[in-house]
Write a protein that holds these residues in place. Structure first.
Motif, mmCIF file in Angstrom:
data_model
loop_
_atom_site.group_PDB
_atom_site.id
_atom_site.type_symbol
_atom_site.label_atom_id
_atom_site.label_comp_id
_atom_site.label_asym_id
_atom_site.label_seq_id
_atom_site.Cartn_x
_atom_site.Cartn_y
_atom_site.Cartn_z
ATOM 1 N N ASP A 203 -5.451 -42.925 24.386
ATOM 2 C CA ASP A 203 -6.219 -41.794 24.330
ATOM 3 C C ASP A 203 -6.629 -41.227 22.984
ATOM 4 O O ASP A 203 -7.799 -41.312 22.534
ATOM 5 C CB ASP A 203 -6.151 -40.561 25.156
ATOM 6 C CG ASP A 203 -6.320 -41.117 26.858
ATOM 7 O OD1 ASP A 203 -5.641 -40.191 27.582
ATOM 8 O OD2 ASP A 203 -7.141 -42.077 26.886
ATOM 9 N N SER A 204 -5.586 -41.338 22.143
ATOM 10 C CA SER A 204 -5.469 -40.834 20.815
ATOM 11 C C SER A 204 -6.626 -41.894 19.892
ATOM 12 O O SER A 204 -6.965 -41.226 18.720
ATOM 13 C CB SER A 204 -4.224 -40.660 20.243
ATOM 14 O OG SER A 204 -3.443 -41.847 20.295
ATOM 15 N N VAL A 205 -6.691 -42.969 20.237
ATOM 16 C CA VAL A 205 -7.487 -43.890 19.366
ATOM 17 C C VAL A 205 -8.599 -44.371 19.928
ATOM 18 O O VAL A 205 -9.526 -45.146 19.301
ATOM 19 C CB VAL A 205 -6.646 -45.117 18.855
ATOM 20 C CG1 VAL A 205 -5.252 -44.595 18.182
ATOM 21 C CG2 VAL A 205 -6.175 -45.953 20.064
ATOM 22 N N LYS A 206 -8.912 -44.297 21.206
ATOM 23 C CA LYS A 206 -10.077 -44.741 21.988
ATOM 24 C C LYS A 206 -11.376 -44.322 21.254
ATOM 25 O O LYS A 206 -11.594 -43.084 20.824
ATOM 26 C CB LYS A 206 -10.079 -44.067 23.305
ATOM 27 C CG LYS A 206 -11.031 -44.950 24.306
ATOM 28 C CD LYS A 206 -10.574 -44.436 25.701
ATOM 29 C CE LYS A 206 -9.224 -44.645 26.262
ATOM 30 N NZ LYS A 206 -9.085 -44.118 27.584
ATOM 31 N N GLY A 207 -12.028 -45.306 20.986
ATOM 32 C CA GLY A 207 -13.552 -44.891 20.371
ATOM 33 C C GLY A 207 -13.301 -45.069 18.864
ATOM 34 O O GLY A 207 -14.544 -45.076 18.192
ATOM 35 N N ARG A 208 -12.292 -45.240 18.238
ATOM 36 C CA ARG A 208 -12.069 -45.519 16.692
ATOM 37 C C ARG A 208 -11.346 -46.786 16.451
ATOM 38 O O ARG A 208 -11.666 -47.289 15.314
ATOM 39 C CB ARG A 208 -11.020 -44.185 16.095
ATOM 40 C CG ARG A 208 -11.765 -42.789 16.547
ATOM 41 C CD ARG A 208 -10.925 -41.834 15.800
ATOM 42 N NE ARG A 208 -9.282 -41.732 16.006
ATOM 43 C CZ ARG A 208 -8.395 -41.803 15.438
ATOM 44 N NH1 ARG A 208 -8.589 -42.278 14.238
ATOM 45 N NH2 ARG A 208 -6.944 -41.641 16.053
ATOM 46 N N PHE A 209 -10.419 -47.237 17.361
ATOM 47 C CA PHE A 209 -9.560 -48.632 17.219
ATOM 48 C C PHE A 209 -10.306 -49.595 18.021
ATOM 49 O O PHE A 209 -10.718 -49.371 19.142
ATOM 50 C CB PHE A 209 -8.326 -48.289 17.045
ATOM 51 C CG PHE A 209 -7.536 -47.562 16.264
ATOM 52 C CD1 PHE A 209 -8.217 -46.506 15.435
ATOM 53 C CD2 PHE A 209 -6.069 -47.553 16.317
ATOM 54 C CE1 PHE A 209 -7.543 -45.992 14.231
ATOM 55 C CE2 PHE A 209 -5.458 -46.582 15.346
ATOM 56 C CZ PHE A 209 -6.164 -45.832 14.331
#
Length: 121
Positions: free
Chosen positions: A61-67
């Protein structure tokens, strides 16, 4: 199986970085692949995983949409494209592989040596 990550370094917050992981010693197409990271003083955590065919991807969840995780069969290489980086993304990033991991977020047998990424604010 040998995994080699490169591409780490110092990045400003909001910037981008791509981490390639080259695979040798085993047919790339039969390996499930993933990325993990370990921040200073913290346990290693799951970042992203990709299936053998590349059809399925899973993200923390912490990287979803960015990585974005991807794989190139012709180059036997897995990639982690990191965008909109934050200081909390600072960590050593590890490439992982397995023929059949117990779960997308754990159970990987093969690991790279890690590459450090530092995000400055």
């Amino acid at each position: 199986v040998q995994l080699l990550e490169v591409g780490g370094g110092l990045v400003q917050a909001g910037g981008s970085r791509s981490l390639p992981c080259s695979v040798s010693g085993r047919i790339f197409t039969i390996l499930s692949m993933a990325w993990f990271r370990q921040a200073p003083g913290k346990e290693r955590e799951f970042v992203a995983a990709i299936s053998r065919t590349g059809e399925k991807t899973v993200y923390a969840d912490s990287v979803k949409g960015r990585f974005t995780i991807s794989r190139d069969e012709g180059k036997n290489t897995e990639y982690l494209q990191m965008n909109s980086l934050k200081p909390e993304d600072t960590a050593v990033y590890y490439c992982a592989a397995d023929l059949s991991p117990a779960n997308y977020s754990y159970g990987y047998e093969y690991w790279g040596q890690g590459t450090p990424v530092t995000v400055s604010s």
